[in-house]
Design a protein around this motif. Structure first.
Motif, mmCIF file in Angstrom:
data_model
loop_
_atom_site.group_PDB
_atom_site.id
_atom_site.type_symbol
_atom_site.label_atom_id
_atom_site.label_comp_id
_atom_site.label_asym_id
_atom_site.label_seq_id
_atom_site.Cartn_x
_atom_site.Cartn_y
_atom_site.Cartn_z
ATOM 1 N N LEU A 139 0.823 -1.208 0.000
ATOM 2 C CA LEU A 139 0.000 0.000 0.000
ATOM 3 C C LEU A 139 0.856 1.258 0.000
ATOM 4 C CD1 LEU A 139 -2.836 -0.981 2.501
ATOM 5 C CD2 LEU A 139 -3.185 -0.192 0.149
ATOM 6 N N CYS A 140 1.893 1.277 0.794
ATOM 7 C CA CYS A 140 2.761 2.457 0.856
ATOM 8 C C CYS A 140 3.468 2.690 -0.481
ATOM 9 C CB CYS A 140 3.776 2.312 1.982
ATOM 10 S SG CYS A 140 3.063 2.472 3.633
ATOM 11 N N VAL A 141 3.893 1.616 -1.131
ATOM 12 C CA VAL A 141 4.492 1.742 -2.469
ATOM 13 C C VAL A 141 3.479 2.341 -3.433
ATOM 14 C CG1 VAL A 141 5.364 0.463 -4.462
ATOM 15 C CG2 VAL A 141 6.178 -0.102 -2.170
ATOM 16 N N ALA A 142 2.258 1.808 -3.413
ATOM 17 C CA ALA A 142 1.225 2.279 -4.335
ATOM 18 C C ALA A 142 0.868 3.738 -4.087
ATOM 19 C CB ALA A 142 -0.021 1.396 -4.208
ATOM 20 N N LEU A 143 0.680 4.111 -2.826
ATOM 21 C CA LEU A 143 0.263 5.482 -2.504
ATOM 22 C C LEU A 143 1.349 6.505 -2.793
ATOM 23 C CD1 LEU A 143 -1.687 4.815 0.812
ATOM 24 C CD2 LEU A 143 -2.645 5.457 -1.401
ATOM 25 N N ALA A 144 2.593 6.069 -2.835
ATOM 26 C CA ALA A 144 3.703 6.992 -3.105
ATOM 27 C C ALA A 144 3.903 7.257 -4.592
ATOM 28 C CB ALA A 144 4.993 6.439 -2.500
ATOM 29 N N ARG A 145 3.231 6.498 -5.449
ATOM 30 C CA ARG A 145 3.431 6.678 -6.884
ATOM 31 C C ARG A 145 2.754 7.959 -7.370
ATOM 32 N NH1 ARG A 145 7.679 4.725 -7.888
ATOM 33 N NH2 ARG A 145 7.227 4.905 -10.118
ATOM 34 N N PRO A 146 3.382 8.699 -8.285
ATOM 35 C CA PRO A 146 2.776 9.923 -8.819
ATOM 36 C C PRO A 146 1.429 9.625 -9.474
ATOM 37 C CG PRO A 146 5.085 9.739 -9.474
ATOM 38 C CD PRO A 146 4.714 8.425 -8.868
#
Length: 287
Positions: free
Chosen positions: A68-75
């Motif tokens: 989730l953190c990887v996904a939410l950090a994506r532009p």
């Protein structure tokens, strides 16, 4: 997630609700967006942990939070949808700034149970969503013509739409026509069935001014979407082996005038190649 990050999260949990309340109040609110890319993760609260061929893919909460953190950090990712436990973990991890946050409200219809269609509101309330400064709430509305308990879910969703709207909050309604086949709930994804349930969902509550629809890609989607003028988001559904075909179906849906964007969970968090960043970037690229 690193061991030290896990320990920090658990320590913050032990400090109690006050820390979560403080972080919710301090969260940087999102700006306005014409297109939305929302990451959804409210499946575990219904006991649904499968993603693709992995029956317990979502059972490891630390792995799930990492994804989730990887996904939410994506532009280009604009928001997140989840239950209180997930969203509070993300608050404690500092992952919700600048994101539109939607609380999942009815999770009582546990997957695989005899009472699955009686989808009671066991998650967020409109008051709780408002108190935490989130942008809206989401509810699942499965209508089974053969199950009398459907009407309780229908009534509860109507109240939730009104309660959210009275606070100026978005009500995201996910409607399906469903049937129990050999003991399992199956959604009817024909154009005619989706038109029928969209018409019902759009009429819930004492105003539709704050209602959005969360809908699957189905055959004759243009005709289906013509059933309502309400804003719609396209859901991701199950993890598919053919990611290119999935992306193409989303691309076609996004061309329709009422479609604002995507709200996707397992398809992006557990892609076949396990590359979350790549999957999210491909979806954002469609917007």
């Amino acid at each position: 997630m690193r061991d030290d990050r896990i320990r920090e999260l658990v320590t913050a949990r032990v400090s109690g609700q006050r820390r979560i309340t403080e972080l919710a109040a301090a969260r940087k609110r999102p700006g306005a967006h014409e297109r939305h890319m929302i990451i959804a993760l409210d499946h575990p609260a219904r006991g649904a942990l499968r993603a693709g061929r992995r029956p317990l893919a979502m059972a490891d909460r630390f792995d799930l939070l990492d994804r989730l953190c990887v996904a939410l950090a994506r532009p280009g990712v604009t928001g997140v949808l989840g239950t209180a436990d997930v969203l509070e973990d993300l608050l404690l991890l500092g992952a919700l700034d600048d994101k539109a946050v939607f609380g999942s409200m009815n999770r009582g219809g546990l997957a695989g149970t005899v009472f699955e269609m009686d989808d009671r509101f066991t998650g967020y309330t409109a008051a709780g969503i408002d108190r935490r400064g989130f942008e809206g709430g989401k509810m699942l509305l499965r209508i089974d013509p053969d199950d009398p308990s459907t009407v309780r879910t229908l009534e509860a969703c109507g109240r939730a739409v009104s309660d959210l709207a009275s606070r100026g909050l978005i009500a995201m309604v996910e409607p399906f026509l469903s049937h129990r086949i050999e003991g399992r709930i199956r959604n009817d994804l024909t154009a005619e069935s989706m038109i029928r349930v969209i018409s019902v969902a759009a009429g819930l509550g004492d105003t539709s001014a704050y209602t959005w629809l969360k809908l699957p890609v189905v055959p004759e989607l243009e005709r289906v979407m013509a059933a309502s003028t309400l804003p719609a988001l396209i859901l991701g559904g199950e993890v598919g082996a053919d990611q290119e075909a999935t992306l193409e179906s989303w691309r076609s849906a996004l061309a329709l005038p009422t479609v604002l964007g995507l709200v996707v969970g397992r398809s992006l968090l557990y892609p076949p190649d396990d590359d979350v960043a790549k999957a999210v970037d491909a979806a954002v690229g469609l917007l």
